[in-house]
Design a protein around this motif. Sequence first.
Motif, short mmCIF file in Angstrom:
data_model
loop_
_atom_site.label_atom_id
_atom_site.label_comp_id
_atom_site.label_asym_id
_atom_site.label_seq_id
_atom_site.Cartn_x
_atom_site.Cartn_y
_atom_site.Cartn_z
N TYR A 75 29.71 48.82 37.55
CA TYR A 75 30.29 48.97 38.89
C TYR A 75 31.60 48.20 39.01
O TYR A 75 32.61 48.72 39.49
N TYR A 76 31.58 46.97 38.54
CA TYR A 76 32.76 46.11 38.62
C TYR A 76 33.91 46.67 37.78
O TYR A 76 35.05 46.78 38.25
N ILE A 77 33.61 47.08 36.55
CA ILE A 77 34.66 47.60 35.67
C ILE A 77 35.15 48.96 36.14
O ILE A 77 36.35 49.24 36.16
N GLY A 78 34.21 49.83 36.54
CA GLY A 78 34.58 51.19 36.93
C GLY A 78 35.56 51.21 38.09
O GLY A 78 36.63 51.85 38.00
N LEU A 79 35.24 50.51 39.17
CA LEU A 79 36.13 50.50 40.33
C LEU A 79 37.42 49.74 40.04
O LEU A 79 38.51 50.18 40.43
N SER A 80 37.30 48.61 39.36
CA SER A 80 38.51 47.82 39.04
C SER A 80 39.46 48.61 38.16
O SER A 80 40.69 48.57 38.35
N SER A 133 35.63 36.26 53.36
CA SER A 133 34.18 36.40 53.10
C SER A 133 33.91 37.35 51.93
O SER A 133 33.01 38.20 51.98
N LEU A 134 34.69 37.20 50.87
CA LEU A 134 34.56 38.06 49.70
C LEU A 134 33.96 37.33 48.50
O LEU A 134 33.89 37.89 47.41
N THR A 135 33.52 36.08 48.71
CA THR A 135 32.86 35.37 47.62
C THR A 135 31.42 35.87 47.49
O THR A 135 30.84 36.41 48.43
N LEU A 138 30.48 41.55 44.38
CA LEU A 138 31.10 42.33 43.31
C LEU A 138 32.31 43.11 43.83
O LEU A 138 33.30 43.27 43.12
N THR A 139 32.22 43.57 45.07
CA THR A 139 33.36 44.27 45.67
C THR A 139 34.55 43.34 45.82
O THR A 139 35.70 43.75 45.63
N GLY A 140 34.29 42.07 46.13
CA GLY A 140 35.37 41.10 46.21
C GLY A 140 36.04 40.91 44.86
O GLY A 140 37.27 40.81 44.78
N LEU A 141 35.25 40.88 43.79
CA LEU A 141 35.82 40.78 42.45
C LEU A 141 36.65 42.02 42.11
O LEU A 141 37.70 41.91 41.47
N VAL A 142 36.17 43.18 42.55
CA VAL A 142 36.91 44.42 42.31
C VAL A 142 38.27 44.36 43.00
O VAL A 142 39.31 44.70 42.41
N ILE A 143 38.29 43.91 44.25
CA ILE A 143 39.55 43.80 44.99
C ILE A 143 40.48 42.81 44.32
O ILE A 143 41.68 43.06 44.17
#
Length: 278
Positions: A75-80, A133-135, A138-143
């Motif tokens: 998920y993290y790699i795909g979106l990023s 509030s992105l800590t 996984l979405t915060g890491l993607v952004i």
Amino acid sequence: MKQKNGFADYSWRLLMALWAIGILFPLLWIVFESLKTNREFFADIWSIPEKLKWVNYANAWTLLGVKQSMFNTLYYIGLSLLIGMFFTTVNAYALTRLDFRGRKLIWAMIMLSLFLPGINALVPQYVLMRSFSLTNSLTGLVILDSLGESALYLMLLGGFMASLPKEVEESAYVDGASLFKVFYKIIVPLSIPGIVTVAIFKFMGLYNNFLGPLIYLSDPRKYTIGLNIYYLNILMQYKTNWVTLFASVIITLIPLVFVYVLFQRQIMEGTTIGAVKG
């Protein structure tokens, strides 16, 4: 006439062979250890497994959380990768194919960022992520990884795009094509080798990213594969189930080996073409 190989050639080949052995031997050792029982492992780490214990891989996949962390990583790699490659391609096109005021200044600032250690940005990035509030997300890491442009990738893809002939765009403009149409109909298809090369490098970097997940993720259910292996290594000091940990390590290597074998030619061709034409 066929040229004879001299002493220097054989010396380099021997050196490369020793280097390859130094890389492959630890991997093969981990494979053998992952197929043992814990009793065999503690009895003799150099012995051959009496019976191959493939169940260690099933236990690693389910009991040690490798399955969940692998899905988190995908998920993290795909979106990023999807979002990041879009911005990298657009930025490279704008900075290499378009003429506008301030373009050289932007390039100069990008080049300057190469001399700044990335660790200096950790504190302001964390403060910014916490304020939104992105800590622990996984979405915060993607952004964070999608919007954080890499100067190296931008230079690589920009150098490839700069090598494309200007006449292709000019003829399209004469035919009435818009800037956006020229970008996705002409520049993007012609830049596929460079885009694939940068995408593979980004995939490797995201898959091996450890510091970002370590700083921002605190929930074990959201761990990426690298962070999960790290905490499993700490956990094994108390559980001593090392053979299952070795199986987890081999599982994490499979995607990287697959990508390398599948796209090795594209990496070589993309990098070489960009370097020669640029």
